[in-house]
Design a protein around this motif. Structure first.
Motif, short mmCIF file in Angstrom:
data_model
loop_
_atom_site.label_atom_id
_atom_site.label_comp_id
_atom_site.label_asym_id
_atom_site.label_seq_id
_atom_site.Cartn_x
_atom_site.Cartn_y
_atom_site.Cartn_z
N VAL A 1 14.89 -3.36 -38.04
CA VAL A 1 13.56 -2.86 -38.36
C VAL A 1 13.50 -2.62 -39.87
CG1 VAL A 1 11.89 -1.00 -38.03
CG2 VAL A 1 13.30 -1.76 -36.11
N ASP A 2 12.51 -3.19 -40.53
CA ASP A 2 12.34 -3.01 -41.97
C ASP A 2 13.62 -3.35 -42.75
OD1 ASP A 2 9.78 -2.20 -41.43
OD2 ASP A 2 10.20 -0.07 -41.65
N GLY A 3 14.31 -4.38 -42.30
CA GLY A 3 15.50 -4.83 -43.01
C GLY A 3 16.77 -4.11 -42.64
N HIS A 4 16.70 -3.09 -41.79
CA HIS A 4 17.87 -2.34 -41.37
C HIS A 4 18.16 -2.63 -39.90
CE1 HIS A 4 17.86 0.03 -45.10
NE2 HIS A 4 16.54 0.08 -44.95
N GLY A 5 19.44 -2.61 -39.53
CA GLY A 5 19.82 -2.96 -38.17
C GLY A 5 20.56 -4.28 -38.15
N LEU A 6 20.85 -4.79 -36.94
CA LEU A 6 21.67 -5.99 -36.84
C LEU A 6 20.95 -7.16 -36.20
CD1 LEU A 6 24.53 -7.07 -37.40
CD2 LEU A 6 25.14 -6.44 -35.06
N VAL A 7 20.33 -6.95 -35.04
CA VAL A 7 19.72 -8.07 -34.32
C VAL A 7 18.23 -8.16 -34.66
CG1 VAL A 7 19.05 -8.90 -32.03
CG2 VAL A 7 21.35 -8.05 -32.41
N ASP A 8 17.84 -9.32 -35.18
CA ASP A 8 16.45 -9.54 -35.56
C ASP A 8 15.72 -10.22 -34.41
OD1 ASP A 8 14.06 -9.92 -36.76
OD2 ASP A 8 14.76 -11.37 -38.26
N LEU A 9 15.12 -9.43 -33.52
CA LEU A 9 14.41 -10.00 -32.38
C LEU A 9 13.12 -10.72 -32.78
CD1 LEU A 9 14.78 -7.25 -29.62
CD2 LEU A 9 16.15 -9.31 -29.97
N ASP A 10 12.67 -10.51 -34.01
CA ASP A 10 11.50 -11.24 -34.48
C ASP A 10 11.81 -12.73 -34.70
OD1 ASP A 10 9.77 -8.98 -34.58
OD2 ASP A 10 10.75 -8.35 -36.43
#
Length: 341
Positions: free
Chosen positions: A125-134
């Motif tokens: 979310v907003d560039g933070h986290g690991l998995v980009d579900l988008d």
């Protein structure tokens, strides 16, 4: 200076009114602890289980002991941690080398228990986290991973992506595509999601003023609105509400928390999908009020408040197998499974 005195009186009245409301709330919450709820346990309940069951070898005796524990405690669904996902949506095979043996053992010793693959990750979310579900490629890879676990014999996919905000369309797309996959295999899709927001219309205020959270990706509480939770329920066979981690200072308030969320959630989606209300058996370091008995009592109070039972099955989800000792299970049976007339 007259306006200053008037403003002061207005502030004093407002403060007094707020304190009176708080007093009424605390009195109501305390009163809820003084009466015994009449609702008892249900025929479906879930358990989150540690990764070692799929990642490490176990003896036949250990599998039998697990199966016996599940039967005695009326656990119908077990979410065996099988991930987490890598950034691309995969799970390395080395992490689940004993998964097939687990499934075979559960079929032999606990045939009435549904074995699900518990898969998740920190959602970007907003560039933070690991998995980009988008990213459509990531969602496609997640589905490929799901197929692997279904091929191993798992009877369900249990997602736990966090945080999920009520404008997350990519997550809904993943749920729809996963449901098509699981239904084609005769399996189920279950989802762990945060508890309802108390006031849906407060979400824009949270977004504007509440700072980032512990993982630097949470700008405001990732709570589903009522509309979003309905949409999740319509795309899932089971919804597990992560009602724990309440961080409230008194048992009366914790009891109220579980009662309110149980009543509201079952009124909202209890006719749409199976619901598990998450209850804790861990010991929070900074939260002396939250415990299993208080949570179960709150769930039962929430059931008491319903006009009728939900059309779909419902129960509790015990979090977690690796923090639940023999005393906890005994208390769970006494406070939840015992039928009260």
């Amino acid at each position: 200076m007259r306006w200053i005195r008037r403003a002061g009186r207005a502030l004093a009245w407002a403060a007094g009114y707020a304190l009176a409301l708080l007093g009424l709330f605390l009195a109501h919450a305390w009163a809820g602890l003084q009466t015994e709820p009449w609702s008892g346990g249900t025929t479906v309940n879930a358990l989150w289980a540690r990764h070692q069951w799929v990642g490490e070898p176990h003896t036949e005796q250990e599998y039998r002991a697990l199966a016996d524990l599940l039967r005695r405690n009326r656990i119908t669904d077990v979410f065996f941690h099988a991930g987490p996902f890598e950034a691309d949506g995969s799970v390395p095979p080395a992490k689940y080398v004993n998964a097939r043996r687990l499934v075979e053992a559960m079929r032999a010793h606990a045939p009435g228990v549904r074995v699900q693959a518990y898969l998740g990750q920190i959602r970007k979310v907003d560039g933070h986290g690991l998995v980009d579900l988008d990213d459509p490629a990531v969602r496609a890879r997640v589905l490929e991973t799901d197929r692997i676990f279904l091929d191993l014999g798992f009877e369900g996919i249990h997602y736990d992506f966090e945080p999920i905000y009520p404008d997350d369309q990519a997550f809904l797309d993943l749920l729809g595509r996963t449901r098509d996959l699981t239904r084609s295999r005769g399996a189920v899709l279950s989802v762990a999601i945060e508890q309802l927001t108390l006031v849906d219309r407060a979400q824009p205020i949270y977004r504007a003023f509440i700072p980032r959270g512990w993982n630097q990706s949470v700008h405001y509480p990732p709570r589903p609105t009522r509309d979003y939770l309905r949409r999740v329920a319509d795309l899932s066979d089971q919804v597990a509400i992560m009602t724990y981690d309440v961080s409230l200072p008194t048992k009366a308030m914790v009891n109220w928390h579980f009662a309110w969320h149980t009543e509201q959630t079952l009124r909202l989606i209890g006719d749409r999908t199976t619901v598990f209300m998450g209850v804790p058996t861990y010991r929070p370091l900074m939260d002396w009020a939250e415990d299993l008995p208080t949570a179960l009592r709150g769930v039962r109070r929430g059931l008491d408040a319903l006009d009728r039972p939900p059309a779909m099955p419902f129960g509790v989800g015990v979090y977690a197998e690796w923090t639940t000792d023999a005393g906890d299970w005994a208390r769970y049976r006494a406070d939840w499974l015992t039928v009260r007339e």
